[in-house]
Scaffold this motif. Structure first.
Motif, PDB file in Angstrom:
ATOM      1  N   MET A   1      39.080  30.999  47.549  1.00  0.00           N
ATOM      2  CA  MET A   1      37.932  30.451  47.463  1.00  0.00           C
ATOM      3  C   MET A   1      36.962  31.222  47.345  1.00  0.00           C
ATOM      4  O   MET A   1      36.497  31.680  48.035  1.00  0.00           O
ATOM      5  N   TYR A   2      35.786  30.867  46.542  1.00  0.00           N
ATOM      6  CA  TYR A   2      34.976  31.702  46.461  1.00  0.00           C
ATOM      7  C   TYR A   2      34.172  30.259  46.041  1.00  0.00           C
ATOM      8  O   TYR A   2      33.041  29.137  45.732  1.00  0.00           O
ATOM      9  N   ASP A   3      32.479  31.149  46.164  1.00  0.00           N
ATOM     10  CA  ASP A   3      31.106  30.236  45.795  1.00  0.00           C
ATOM     11  C   ASP A   3      30.834  30.752  45.286  1.00  0.00           C
ATOM     12  O   ASP A   3      31.202  31.174  43.888  1.00  0.00           O
ATOM     13  N   ALA A   4      29.531  30.140  43.908  1.00  0.00           N
ATOM     14  CA  ALA A   4      28.964  29.994  43.058  1.00  0.00           C
ATOM     15  C   ALA A   4      28.599  31.476  42.386  1.00  0.00           C
ATOM     16  O   ALA A   4      28.808  31.906  41.673  1.00  0.00           O
ATOM     17  N   ASN A   5      28.609  32.821  43.322  1.00  0.00           N
ATOM     18  CA  ASN A   5      28.511  34.013  42.986  1.00  0.00           C
ATOM     19  C   ASN A   5      29.586  34.458  43.177  1.00  0.00           C
ATOM     20  O   ASN A   5      29.290  36.093  43.100  1.00  0.00           O
ATOM     21  N   TRP A   6      30.433  33.727  43.442  1.00  0.00           N
ATOM     22  CA  TRP A   6      31.902  34.744  42.876  1.00  0.00           C
ATOM     23  C   TRP A   6      32.284  35.189  44.576  1.00  0.00           C
ATOM     24  O   TRP A   6      32.606  36.466  44.398  1.00  0.00           O
ATOM     25  N   ASN A   7      31.915  35.193  45.367  1.00  0.00           N
ATOM     26  CA  ASN A   7      31.819  36.100  46.314  1.00  0.00           C
ATOM     27  C   ASN A   7      33.375  35.422  47.603  1.00  0.00           C
ATOM     28  O   ASN A   7      32.792  34.197  47.657  1.00  0.00           O
ATOM     29  N   ARG A   8      34.450  35.646  47.384  1.00  0.00           N
ATOM     30  CA  ARG A   8      35.747  34.922  48.379  1.00  0.00           C
ATOM     31  C   ARG A   8      35.292  34.936  49.649  1.00  0.00           C
ATOM     32  O   ARG A   8      34.443  35.690  50.342  1.00  0.00           O
TER      33      ARG A   8
ATOM     34  N   LEU B   1      31.519  33.288  34.120  1.00  0.00           N
ATOM     35  CA  LEU B   1      31.527  32.310  34.773  1.00  0.00           C
ATOM     36  C   LEU B   1      30.133  31.486  35.040  1.00  0.00           C
ATOM     37  O   LEU B   1      30.166  30.804  35.417  1.00  0.00           O
ATOM     38  N   GLU B   2      29.090  32.422  34.358  1.00  0.00           N
ATOM     39  CA  GLU B   2      27.525  31.499  34.284  1.00  0.00           C
ATOM     40  C   GLU B   2      27.798  30.243  33.231  1.00  0.00           C
ATOM     41  O   GLU B   2      27.195  28.716  33.541  1.00  0.00           O
ATOM     42  N   ARG B   3      28.509  30.458  32.590  1.00  0.00           N
ATOM     43  CA  ARG B   3      29.262  29.565  31.657  1.00  0.00           C
ATOM     44  C   ARG B   3      29.890  28.307  32.510  1.00  0.00           C
ATOM     45  O   ARG B   3      29.771  27.469  31.556  1.00  0.00           O
TER      46      ARG B   3
END
Length: 297
Positions: free
Chosen positions: A202-209, A230-232
């Motif tokens: 699981m990641y947040d929207a900034n790709w931090n696990r 990711l942004e797209r």
């Protein structure tokens, strides 16, 4: 022991939907849900199971939803459809390419990956298709919006990365809550789903696990690299989800291409244990209070 479990299952099958879901939630999540004043994510999903938005039917149907995707973000995001025949016949099988994916439109888990048709048979796939078509998916977990979906078998192009592996399932949980213009997004990544060692992260929207477990999946040894797209992906998911307080948008990526998988409005049917348990409450806070007496829309 097996006989006892069978008898319990048969007894549960005769319960009304609300009683069935109360017991299922208690057995799997560990507490009885509050359906009158739901606060957790699972409790609010249970409310959706019992009082679904009228739009859920079309957008949960894996064939019908293609029109919504086409209108909203464009044809280029759809996995190429090979066939959606009224019946699966030998003629349909013979016309299929050497690699494809067979699916059913009316539930979860109806997926058969065929990498080499010469190693499969029509009879084998037909038996599987008939079993899927005979499954009333509403009865599996009492998600009421599945009741009126007419079961169909369909075939899509098999997506594979240049390395030959099937791309990861990227499941974007989009919470718009009380009319927020920008959603809160959590990203679940299920990798090697059809392999020997499937993983879930699981990641947040900034790709931090995040320190979160996903169902029965073990976490990957290392976080996956941040996708270039990711942004797209976030933009695509937001476009598809913006009319709902919450929906899970499943996507796949191969290089620069993004493909739509499905929309899920009641993940886990409201009986999905979350680890840590605090996530159940956190996600619940991100959702609107669901309707208690049917759909007002």
């Amino acid at each position: 022991m097996a006989i006892g479990k069978t008898l319990v299952k048969r007894a549960l099958d005769y319960l009304p939907d609300s009683a069935y879901l109360l017991i299922a939630h208690r057995r799997k999540v560990g507490r009885f849900p509050n359906l009158r004043r739901p606060t957790t994510f699972n409790e609010k999903i249970l409310q959706r199971c019992l009082h679904p938005d009228a739009r859920f039917v079309e957008l949960t149907d894996k064939i019908a939803v293609r029109d919504y995707v086409r209108r909203t973000i464009g044809e280029e995001f759809l996995i190429p459809l090979i066939a959606s025949p009224p019946t699966f016949t030998r003629e349909v099988f013979d016309a299929l390419p050497s690699a494809f994916v067979m699916k059913a439109n009316h539930g979860s888990g109806f997926v058969e990956v065929v990498r080499d048709k010469s190693r499969s048979s029509f009879e084998e796939l037909q038996r599987l298709a008939q079993r899927w078509l005979a499954t009333d998916f509403y009865r599996v977990a009492r998600e009421r919006h599945y009741r009126t979906i007419k079961p169909r078998i369909f075939f899509e192009e098999l997506l594979v990365e240049p390395s030959g592996i099937i791309p990861a399932d990227i499941k974007l949980h989009c919470f718009f809550g009380r009319g927020r213009a920008k959603p809160t997004v959590y990203i679940a990544v299920i990798s090697d789903r059809f392999g020997e060692h499937p993983r879930g992260d699981m990641y947040d929207a900034n790709w931090n696990r995040l320190d979160v477990d996903i169902g029965h999946y073990a976490r990957s040894p290392q976080p996956a690299p941040r996708p270039e797209s990711l942004e797209r992906m976030l933009s695509v998911a937001t476009s598809l989800a913006r009319d709902f307080e919450y929906v899970r948008v499943d996507l796949y990526t191969i290089g620069e291409r993004i493909y739509f998988g499905e929309l899920t409005f009641t993940p886990g049917a409201g009986v999905f244990p979350m680890t840590p348990d605090s996530m159940d409450y956190e996600w619940g806070r991100l959702m609107n209070q669901p309707l208690l007496h049917g759909d007002r829309r």
